[in-house]
Design a protein around this motif. Structure first.
Motif, PDB file in Angstrom:
ATOM      1  N   ASP A 142       1.036  -1.240   0.176  1.00  0.00           N
ATOM      2  CA  ASP A 142       0.049   0.065  -0.032  1.00  0.00           C
ATOM      3  C   ASP A 142       0.965   1.320  -0.019  1.00  0.00           C
ATOM      4  OD1 ASP A 142      -2.254  -1.492   0.234  1.00  0.00           O
ATOM      5  OD2 ASP A 142      -2.705  -1.185   2.054  1.00  0.00           O
ATOM      6  N   MET A 143       2.037   1.388   0.860  1.00  0.00           N
ATOM      7  CA  MET A 143       2.677   2.351   0.924  1.00  0.00           C
ATOM      8  C   MET A 143       3.400   2.603  -0.618  1.00  0.00           C
ATOM      9  SD  MET A 143       4.342   4.832   2.443  1.00  0.00           S
ATOM     10  CE  MET A 143       4.034   4.576   4.387  1.00  0.00           C
ATOM     11  N   PHE A 144       3.942   1.699  -1.046  1.00  0.00           N
ATOM     12  CA  PHE A 144       4.659   1.712  -2.475  1.00  0.00           C
ATOM     13  C   PHE A 144       3.490   2.161  -3.561  1.00  0.00           C
ATOM     14  CE2 PHE A 144       7.692  -1.546  -0.945  1.00  0.00           C
ATOM     15  CZ  PHE A 144       8.502  -0.590  -0.067  1.00  0.00           C
ATOM     16  N   ASN A 145       2.213   1.922  -3.536  1.00  0.00           N
ATOM     17  CA  ASN A 145       1.191   2.156  -4.520  1.00  0.00           C
ATOM     18  C   ASN A 145       0.505   3.499  -3.946  1.00  0.00           C
ATOM     19  OD1 ASN A 145       1.461   0.117  -6.374  1.00  0.00           O
ATOM     20  ND2 ASN A 145       0.740  -1.080  -4.792  1.00  0.00           N
ATOM     21  N   ASP A 146       1.380   4.333  -2.955  1.00  0.00           N
ATOM     22  CA  ASP A 146       0.862   5.992  -2.741  1.00  0.00           C
ATOM     23  C   ASP A 146      -0.607   5.420  -2.119  1.00  0.00           C
ATOM     24  OD1 ASP A 146       3.116   6.955  -3.116  1.00  0.00           O
ATOM     25  OD2 ASP A 146       2.304   7.643  -5.344  1.00  0.00           O
ATOM     26  N   LYS A 147      -1.084   4.628  -1.155  1.00  0.00           N
ATOM     27  CA  LYS A 147      -2.223   4.499  -0.553  1.00  0.00           C
ATOM     28  C   LYS A 147      -2.073   4.595   0.940  1.00  0.00           C
ATOM     29  CE  LYS A 147      -4.086   1.086  -3.922  1.00  0.00           C
ATOM     30  NZ  LYS A 147      -4.425  -0.177  -3.985  1.00  0.00           N
ATOM     31  N   ILE A 148      -1.116   5.258   1.190  1.00  0.00           N
ATOM     32  CA  ILE A 148      -0.814   5.798   2.563  1.00  0.00           C
ATOM     33  C   ILE A 148      -0.368   7.265   2.730  1.00  0.00           C
ATOM     34  CG2 ILE A 148       0.353   5.590   4.811  1.00  0.00           C
ATOM     35  CD1 ILE A 148      -1.060   2.909   4.074  1.00  0.00           C
ATOM     36  N   PHE A 149      -1.373   8.211   3.342  1.00  0.00           N
ATOM     37  CA  PHE A 149      -1.204   9.486   3.622  1.00  0.00           C
ATOM     38  C   PHE A 149      -0.560   9.753   5.065  1.00  0.00           C
ATOM     39  CE2 PHE A 149      -2.760  13.726   5.178  1.00  0.00           C
ATOM     40  CZ  PHE A 149      -2.400  14.296   4.358  1.00  0.00           C
ATOM     41  N   MET A 150       0.840  10.524   4.768  1.00  0.00           N
ATOM     42  CA  MET A 150       1.492  10.860   6.109  1.00  0.00           C
ATOM     43  C   MET A 150       1.325  12.253   6.464  1.00  0.00           C
ATOM     44  SD  MET A 150       4.426   8.167   5.087  1.00  0.00           S
ATOM     45  CE  MET A 150       4.341   8.714   3.461  1.00  0.00           C
ATOM     46  N   TRP A 151       1.441  12.733   7.405  1.00  0.00           N
ATOM     47  CA  TRP A 151       1.468  14.089   7.842  1.00  0.00           C
ATOM     48  C   TRP A 151       2.418  14.273   9.124  1.00  0.00           C
ATOM     49  CZ3 TRP A 151      -2.579  11.023   8.808  1.00  0.00           C
ATOM     50  CH2 TRP A 151      -2.970  10.819  10.170  1.00  0.00           C
ATOM     51  N   GLY A 152       2.765  15.588   9.336  1.00  0.00           N
ATOM     52  CA  GLY A 152       3.260  16.048  10.570  1.00  0.00           C
ATOM     53  C   GLY A 152       4.754  15.739  10.610  1.00  0.00           C
ATOM     54  N   SER A 153       5.158  15.072  11.651  1.00  0.00           N
ATOM     55  CA  SER A 153       6.843  14.829  11.731  1.00  0.00           C
ATOM     56  C   SER A 153       6.755  13.772  12.644  1.00  0.00           C
ATOM     57  CB  SER A 153       7.227  16.275  12.534  1.00  0.00           C
ATOM     58  OG  SER A 153       7.157  16.407  13.766  1.00  0.00           O
ATOM     59  N   ALA A 154       8.077  13.393  13.141  1.00  0.00           N
ATOM     60  CA  ALA A 154       8.207  12.076  14.087  1.00  0.00           C
ATOM     61  C   ALA A 154       7.812  12.634  15.237  1.00  0.00           C
ATOM     62  CB  ALA A 154       9.650  11.737  14.083  1.00  0.00           C
ATOM     63  N   MET A 155       7.813  13.904  15.928  1.00  0.00           N
ATOM     64  CA  MET A 155       7.430  14.378  16.974  1.00  0.00           C
ATOM     65  C   MET A 155       5.805  14.397  17.395  1.00  0.00           C
ATOM     66  SD  MET A 155      10.112  14.857  18.394  1.00  0.00           S
ATOM     67  CE  MET A 155       9.726  15.648  20.097  1.00  0.00           C
ATOM     68  N   LYS A 156       5.065  14.638  16.218  1.00  0.00           N
ATOM     69  CA  LYS A 156       3.547  14.686  16.300  1.00  0.00           C
ATOM     70  C   LYS A 156       3.216  14.564  14.746  1.00  0.00           C
ATOM     71  CE  LYS A 156      -0.544  17.061  17.548  1.00  0.00           C
ATOM     72  NZ  LYS A 156      -0.959  18.290  18.168  1.00  0.00           N
ATOM     73  N   GLY A 157       2.949  13.355  14.310  1.00  0.00           N
ATOM     74  CA  GLY A 157       2.480  13.017  13.087  1.00  0.00           C
ATOM     75  C   GLY A 157       1.692  11.690  13.073  1.00  0.00           C
ATOM     76  N   GLY A 158       1.438  11.204  11.672  1.00  0.00           N
ATOM     77  CA  GLY A 158       0.856  10.020  11.824  1.00  0.00           C
ATOM     78  C   GLY A 158       0.599   9.558  10.109  1.00  0.00           C
ATOM     79  N   GLY A 159      -0.347   8.673   9.857  1.00  0.00           N
ATOM     80  CA  GLY A 159      -0.576   8.136   8.622  1.00  0.00           C
ATOM     81  C   GLY A 159      -1.712   7.579   8.807  1.00  0.00           C
ATOM     82  N   THR A 160      -2.670   7.511   7.494  1.00  0.00           N
ATOM     83  CA  THR A 160      -3.821   6.857   7.175  1.00  0.00           C
ATOM     84  C   THR A 160      -3.921   6.222   5.981  1.00  0.00           C
ATOM     85  OG1 THR A 160      -6.214   7.199   7.514  1.00  0.00           O
ATOM     86  CG2 THR A 160      -4.957   8.795   6.563  1.00  0.00           C
ATOM     87  N   GLN A 161      -4.739   5.237   6.044  1.00  0.00           N
ATOM     88  CA  GLN A 161      -4.935   4.659   4.752  1.00  0.00           C
ATOM     89  C   GLN A 161      -5.674   5.522   3.569  1.00  0.00           C
ATOM     90  OE1 GLN A 161      -4.144   1.194   4.199  1.00  0.00           O
ATOM     91  NE2 GLN A 161      -4.907   1.274   2.053  1.00  0.00           N
ATOM     92  N   LEU A 162      -5.374   5.507   2.503  1.00  0.00           N
ATOM     93  CA  LEU A 162      -6.306   6.387   1.406  1.00  0.00           C
ATOM     94  C   LEU A 162      -7.352   5.419   0.698  1.00  0.00           C
ATOM     95  CD1 LEU A 162      -3.392   8.474  -0.408  1.00  0.00           C
ATOM     96  CD2 LEU A 162      -5.000   9.071   1.210  1.00  0.00           C
ATOM     97  N   ILE A 163      -8.494   5.811   0.964  1.00  0.00           N
ATOM     98  CA  ILE A 163      -9.451   5.104   0.198  1.00  0.00           C
ATOM     99  C   ILE A 163      -9.802   5.849  -0.949  1.00  0.00           C
ATOM    100  CG2 ILE A 163     -11.952   4.172   0.213  1.00  0.00           C
ATOM    101  CD1 ILE A 163     -11.555   4.187   3.468  1.00  0.00           C
ATOM    102  N   GLU A 164      -9.586   5.102  -2.261  1.00  0.00           N
ATOM    103  CA  GLU A 164      -9.800   5.990  -3.483  1.00  0.00           C
ATOM    104  C   GLU A 164     -11.153   6.557  -3.329  1.00  0.00           C
ATOM    105  OE1 GLU A 164      -8.813   3.818  -7.065  1.00  0.00           O
ATOM    106  OE2 GLU A 164      -7.682   2.364  -5.915  1.00  0.00           O
ATOM    107  N   GLY A 165     -11.052   7.980  -4.136  1.00  0.00           N
ATOM    108  CA  GLY A 165     -12.197   8.851  -4.271  1.00  0.00           C
ATOM    109  C   GLY A 165     -12.819   9.037  -2.997  1.00  0.00           C
ATOM    110  N   ASP A 166     -12.316   8.860  -1.780  1.00  0.00           N
ATOM    111  CA  ASP A 166     -13.055   9.251  -0.597  1.00  0.00           C
ATOM    112  C   ASP A 166     -12.361  10.097   0.371  1.00  0.00           C
ATOM    113  OD1 ASP A 166     -15.195   9.017   1.133  1.00  0.00           O
ATOM    114  OD2 ASP A 166     -14.468   7.168   2.266  1.00  0.00           O
ATOM    115  N   PHE A 167     -11.074  10.426  -0.106  1.00  0.00           N
ATOM    116  CA  PHE A 167     -10.197  11.141   0.988  1.00  0.00           C
ATOM    117  C   PHE A 167      -9.935  12.423   0.646  1.00  0.00           C
ATOM    118  CE2 PHE A 167      -5.884  12.341   2.809  1.00  0.00           C
ATOM    119  CZ  PHE A 167      -6.336  11.779   4.331  1.00  0.00           C
ATOM    120  N   LYS A 168     -10.145  13.406   1.415  1.00  0.00           N
ATOM    121  CA  LYS A 168     -10.227  14.948   1.195  1.00  0.00           C
ATOM    122  C   LYS A 168      -9.424  15.241   2.509  1.00  0.00           C
ATOM    123  CE  LYS A 168     -12.473  15.365  -2.565  1.00  0.00           C
ATOM    124  NZ  LYS A 168     -11.928  14.767  -3.826  1.00  0.00           N
ATOM    125  N   THR A 169      -8.700  16.431   2.308  1.00  0.00           N
ATOM    126  CA  THR A 169      -7.938  16.834   3.492  1.00  0.00           C
ATOM    127  C   THR A 169      -7.161  18.206   3.120  1.00  0.00           C
ATOM    128  OG1 THR A 169      -6.113  16.577   5.212  1.00  0.00           O
ATOM    129  CG2 THR A 169      -5.733  15.801   3.144  1.00  0.00           C
TER     130      THR A 169
END
Length: 127
Positions: free
Chosen positions: A87-114
Motif C-alpha cells: 500500500d505504501m509503495f502504491n501511494d495508498k498511505i497518507f502521512m503528515w506532521g513529523s516524528a514528534m507529532k504526526g501520523g498516517g492513514t490508509q487512503l480510500i480511493e475517491g473518498d479522502f479529502k484533507t
C-alpha cells in the motif's frame, strides 16, 4: 526469526526493491522514494516488528512468543507488514506532521479529502 522471515518476504514480494539489512541490529532499511518522506525502517524487536514510517510515525506489528517457534505466527506478521509496504509503495498511505507529532492513514480511493499538508511515498499529496 522475524528479521530473517521479513527479509525473505521483501525479497520475494518486491524483487526489484533496493534495501539494506543490518544482521547485527536486525534492521531492514528501505531508502526513500522522495527525500522529505524519509526511509522505512523495520526493526526486529524479538517479539514484534516495529515499522518506522519515514519522518512521520511508527507502528508495531504482531506479538510472537520467541520460545514457541510458531512459524504460522511469523508468516502472519511478515505478511501484514508486506501488505502495508505494498500500500505504501502504491501511494495508498497518507502521512503528515513529523516524528514528534504526526501520523498516517490508509487512503480510500475517491473518498479522502484533507486540507492537511502531507505526503504519500512518491511525494507531496494533493487532494
Amino acid at each position: 526469526m522475524l528479521y530473517e522471515a521479513m527479509k525473505k518476504e521483501i525479497e520475494d514480494k518486491f524483487p526489484s526493491l533496493q534495501f539494506s539489512a543490518d544482521d547485527g541490529k536486525k534492521l531492514i532499511s528501505i531508502p526513500p522514494a522522495y527525500e522529505q518522506v524519509g526511509s522505512i525502517d523495520i526493526q526486529d524487536d524479538y517479539d514484534e516488528l516495529t515499522i518506522f514510517v519515514g519522518n512521520f510515525t511508527h507502528w508495531h506489528c504482531g506479538y510472537i512468543n520467541e520460545k514457541s517457534d510458531d512459524i504460522e505466527e511469523v508468516k502472519e506478521i511478515v505478511s501484514e507488514v508486506a501488505e502495508y509496504l505494498q500500500d505504501m509503495f502504491n501511494d495508498k498511505i497518507f502521512m503528515w506532521g513529523s516524528a514528534m507529532k504526526g501520523g498516517g492513514t490508509q487512503l480510500i480511493e475517491g473518498d479522502f479529502k484533507t486540507k492537511r499538508e502531507g505526503y504519500v511515498w512518491s511525494g507531496p499529496y494533493h487532494s
